[in-house]
Design a protein around this motif. Sequence first.
Motif, PDB file in Angstrom:
ATOM      1  N   GLY A 132       7.864 -49.584 -34.979  1.00 24.28           N
ATOM      2  CA  GLY A 132       9.260 -49.875 -34.641  1.00 24.28           C
ATOM      3  C   GLY A 132       9.763 -49.157 -33.406  1.00 24.28           C
ATOM      4  O   GLY A 132      10.822 -49.505 -32.876  1.00 24.28           O
ATOM      5  N   ASP A 133       9.040 -48.150 -32.932  1.00 25.42           N
ATOM      6  CA  ASP A 133       9.446 -47.456 -31.713  1.00 25.42           C
ATOM      7  C   ASP A 133       9.355 -48.376 -30.503  1.00 25.42           C
ATOM      8  O   ASP A 133       8.517 -49.282 -30.456  1.00 25.42           O
ATOM      9  CB  ASP A 133       8.549 -46.240 -31.452  1.00 25.42           C
ATOM     10  N   ILE A 134      10.210 -48.113 -29.534  1.00 30.07           N
ATOM     11  CA  ILE A 134      10.101 -48.760 -28.233  1.00 30.07           C
ATOM     12  C   ILE A 134       9.715 -47.687 -27.225  1.00 30.07           C
ATOM     13  O   ILE A 134      10.397 -46.666 -27.096  1.00 30.07           O
ATOM     14  CB  ILE A 134      11.416 -49.439 -27.821  1.00 30.07           C
ATOM     15  N   ILE A 135       8.598 -47.891 -26.555  1.00 31.91           N
ATOM     16  CA  ILE A 135       8.110 -46.952 -25.549  1.00 31.91           C
ATOM     17  C   ILE A 135       8.377 -47.539 -24.171  1.00 31.91           C
ATOM     18  O   ILE A 135       7.870 -48.612 -23.833  1.00 31.91           O
ATOM     19  CB  ILE A 135       6.603 -46.665 -25.721  1.00 31.91           C
ATOM     20  N   ASP A 136       9.198 -46.844 -23.402  1.00 33.13           N
ATOM     21  CA  ASP A 136       9.503 -47.273 -22.044  1.00 33.13           C
ATOM     22  C   ASP A 136       8.582 -46.559 -21.060  1.00 33.13           C
ATOM     23  O   ASP A 136       8.484 -45.325 -21.082  1.00 33.13           O
ATOM     24  CB  ASP A 136      10.958 -46.950 -21.690  1.00 33.13           C
ATOM     25  N   MET A 141       0.657 -44.121 -32.539  1.00 32.35           N
ATOM     26  CA  MET A 141       0.879 -45.471 -33.061  1.00 32.35           C
ATOM     27  C   MET A 141       1.055 -46.504 -31.953  1.00 32.35           C
ATOM     28  O   MET A 141       0.583 -47.634 -32.067  1.00 32.35           O
ATOM     29  CB  MET A 141       2.107 -45.471 -33.973  1.00 32.35           C
ATOM     30  N   TRP A 142       1.717 -46.136 -30.875  1.00 34.26           N
ATOM     31  CA  TRP A 142       1.975 -47.109 -29.812  1.00 34.26           C
ATOM     32  C   TRP A 142       0.720 -47.487 -29.038  1.00 34.26           C
ATOM     33  O   TRP A 142       0.729 -48.438 -28.259  1.00 34.26           O
ATOM     34  CB  TRP A 142       3.060 -46.605 -28.861  1.00 34.26           C
ATOM     35  N   HIS A 143      -0.387 -46.757 -29.263  1.00 33.26           N
ATOM     36  CA  HIS A 143      -1.657 -47.093 -28.605  1.00 33.26           C
ATOM     37  C   HIS A 143      -2.364 -48.278 -29.264  1.00 33.26           C
ATOM     38  O   HIS A 143      -3.299 -48.839 -28.683  1.00 33.26           O
ATOM     39  CB  HIS A 143      -2.622 -45.903 -28.674  1.00 33.26           C
ATOM     40  N   ILE A 144      -1.957 -48.627 -30.494  1.00 34.26           N
ATOM     41  CA  ILE A 144      -2.754 -49.543 -31.316  1.00 34.26           C
ATOM     42  C   ILE A 144      -2.962 -50.902 -30.655  1.00 34.26           C
ATOM     43  O   ILE A 144      -4.046 -51.481 -30.727  1.00 34.26           O
ATOM     44  CB  ILE A 144      -2.109 -49.696 -32.711  1.00 34.26           C
ATOM     45  N   ASN A 145      -1.921 -51.446 -29.998  1.00 39.60           N
ATOM     46  CA  ASN A 145      -2.087 -52.785 -29.418  1.00 39.60           C
ATOM     47  C   ASN A 145      -2.844 -52.781 -28.097  1.00 39.60           C
ATOM     48  O   ASN A 145      -3.064 -53.832 -27.493  1.00 39.60           O
ATOM     49  CB  ASN A 145      -0.732 -53.481 -29.247  1.00 39.60           C
ATOM     50  N   ASN A 165       1.960 -37.001 -18.075  1.00 41.30           N
ATOM     51  CA  ASN A 165       0.842 -37.806 -18.571  1.00 41.30           C
ATOM     52  C   ASN A 165       1.294 -39.219 -18.901  1.00 41.30           C
ATOM     53  O   ASN A 165       2.352 -39.424 -19.507  1.00 41.30           O
ATOM     54  CB  ASN A 165       0.255 -37.129 -19.814  1.00 41.30           C
ATOM     55  N   SER A 166       0.495 -40.208 -18.540  1.00 44.97           N
ATOM     56  CA  SER A 166       0.859 -41.607 -18.783  1.00 44.97           C
ATOM     57  C   SER A 166       0.359 -42.124 -20.124  1.00 44.97           C
ATOM     58  O   SER A 166       0.622 -43.281 -20.469  1.00 44.97           O
ATOM     59  CB  SER A 166       0.296 -42.497 -17.658  1.00 44.97           C
ATOM     60  N   ARG A 167      -0.348 -41.286 -20.889  1.00 43.94           N
ATOM     61  CA  ARG A 167      -0.918 -41.745 -22.162  1.00 43.94           C
ATOM     62  C   ARG A 167      -0.344 -41.054 -23.383  1.00 43.94           C
ATOM     63  O   ARG A 167      -0.632 -41.451 -24.507  1.00 43.94           O
ATOM     64  CB  ARG A 167      -2.440 -41.554 -22.150  1.00 43.94           C
ATOM     65  N   ILE A 168       0.440 -40.012 -23.186  1.00 40.84           N
ATOM     66  CA  ILE A 168       1.002 -39.261 -24.311  1.00 40.84           C
ATOM     67  C   ILE A 168       2.509 -39.419 -24.307  1.00 40.84           C
ATOM     68  O   ILE A 168       3.176 -39.101 -23.325  1.00 40.84           O
ATOM     69  CB  ILE A 168       0.628 -37.773 -24.227  1.00 40.84           C
ATOM     70  N   ALA A 169       3.064 -39.926 -25.397  1.00 39.40           N
ATOM     71  CA  ALA A 169       4.512 -40.084 -25.538  1.00 39.40           C
ATOM     72  C   ALA A 169       5.035 -38.996 -26.474  1.00 39.40           C
ATOM     73  O   ALA A 169       4.691 -38.976 -27.660  1.00 39.40           O
ATOM     74  CB  ALA A 169       4.861 -41.465 -26.074  1.00 39.40           C
ATOM     75  N   ILE A 170       5.827 -38.100 -25.949  1.00 38.29           N
ATOM     76  CA  ILE A 170       6.399 -37.036 -26.778  1.00 38.29           C
ATOM     77  C   ILE A 170       7.435 -37.660 -27.711  1.00 38.29           C
ATOM     78  O   ILE A 170       8.301 -38.421 -27.280  1.00 38.29           O
ATOM     79  CB  ILE A 170       7.043 -35.951 -25.904  1.00 38.29           C
ATOM     80  N   GLY A 171       7.330 -37.342 -28.993  1.00 43.29           N
ATOM     81  CA  GLY A 171       8.213 -37.935 -29.996  1.00 43.29           C
ATOM     82  C   GLY A 171       7.613 -39.150 -30.683  1.00 43.29           C
ATOM     83  O   GLY A 171       8.177 -39.654 -31.650  1.00 43.29           O
ATOM     84  N   ALA A 172       6.462 -39.638 -30.199  1.00 43.94           N
ATOM     85  CA  ALA A 172       5.814 -40.799 -30.814  1.00 43.94           C
ATOM     86  C   ALA A 172       4.961 -40.365 -32.003  1.00 43.94           C
ATOM     87  O   ALA A 172       4.484 -39.236 -32.074  1.00 43.94           O
ATOM     88  CB  ALA A 172       4.961 -41.536 -29.792  1.00 43.94           C
ATOM     89  N   ALA A 173       4.764 -41.286 -32.951  1.00 41.68           N
ATOM     90  CA  ALA A 173       4.023 -41.001 -34.177  1.00 41.68           C
ATOM     91  C   ALA A 173       2.539 -40.816 -33.894  1.00 41.68           C
ATOM     92  O   ALA A 173       1.957 -41.478 -33.025  1.00 41.68           O
ATOM     93  CB  ALA A 173       4.227 -42.122 -35.186  1.00 41.68           C
ATOM     94  N   ILE A 174       1.932 -39.890 -34.655  1.00 39.05           N
ATOM     95  CA  ILE A 174       0.503 -39.609 -34.552  1.00 39.05           C
ATOM     96  C   ILE A 174      -0.245 -40.409 -35.616  1.00 39.05           C
ATOM     97  O   ILE A 174       0.169 -40.460 -36.772  1.00 39.05           O
ATOM     98  CB  ILE A 174       0.228 -38.108 -34.732  1.00 39.05           C
TER      99      ILE A 174
END
Length: 334
Positions: free
Chosen positions: A73-77, A136-140, A288-297
């Motif tokens: 459900g997160d939106i990563i910009d 989680m946002w890496h999955i797709n 870093n372009s691959r790590i989102a701080i606050g995103a689920a692990i």
Amino acid sequence: MGNGGVVIRKRGFSFQALLPLLLAFFSLQKVSGLNYTINVNNRQVSSLRLERIQRHLNKINKPPVITIQSPDGDIIDCVHKRKQPALDHPLLKNHKIQRKPSEMPRSVKVLKEGEEGRDSKRSKEEDDIIKGAWQMWHINGTRCPKGTVPIRRSTEHDVLRAKSLFDFGKKQRKFSLHRRSDAPDVVSGNGHEHAIAYTGTQEVYGARATINVWDPSIQVVNEFSLSQIWVLSGSFDGSDLNSIEAGWQVSPELYGDSRPRLFTYWTSDSYQATGCYNLLCSGFIQTNSRIAIGAAISPVSSFSTNQYDITILIWKVHNHIALFQNQSNRTFVH
């Protein structure tokens, strides 16, 4: 004129009767035009508060180059690295962003973009994690393009879960600063249960911790659970305490769910006025372009099965601090 009174009439209207109606009309316009309540998720919120919240969100949610929808459900910009919120601070307007520190401990190898190696002894799942597929946002499979940084978008509901707009993204200081200066018992009482291992020395240039990742059950929205590395300086009995924190946390109040999430925090005045979580105020600069701080692990550890951990290094380089995440062998903020 009659009975000693005066009534002024013009074109058949009585101003005595009209004046209360005008006052009532202007009073109604003042209430309905400036402030009214709106139902937001079964909660009554004033329009003025919503306007203030929206102005704040417009300030911290920068226009993205692309947007990634995470399965949770997160939106990563994916925001251009020069447009990230931290650089809004006047002192950082001309700051030079370093992709990697100029110095690192000898035992740490910093990988360049696209340098992930394949070890035949690793499983595909382990190899995916090394390559960066551990949030989680890496999955797709979508990644932020080069020159951008991934930032979790804050929402109106995120802010409304906080006590106030001022408190959004900040720790609530519920402890007294009058205590022994040699023991970091910074959250005592108030039902807070914790275990701390610490060391004190005169000079510290860095610290590293490997932290097992779990998803503990949280029963109440304002409860939280975390595991972190914590570097402190200053005194506990004053207002000069400096703190840099990083690890994972489960916080329904901050994120709206019970997933373990990568987090950072800083303060320079004992959690009084400065500091915040993640990138919710100026402080940490994302590199870093691959790590989102606050995103689920993801994935996380389970009893009697696979165990997953993250390794975080905090390292002082000249006049700034670098945070290094060992899952992908890259710095992610400084």
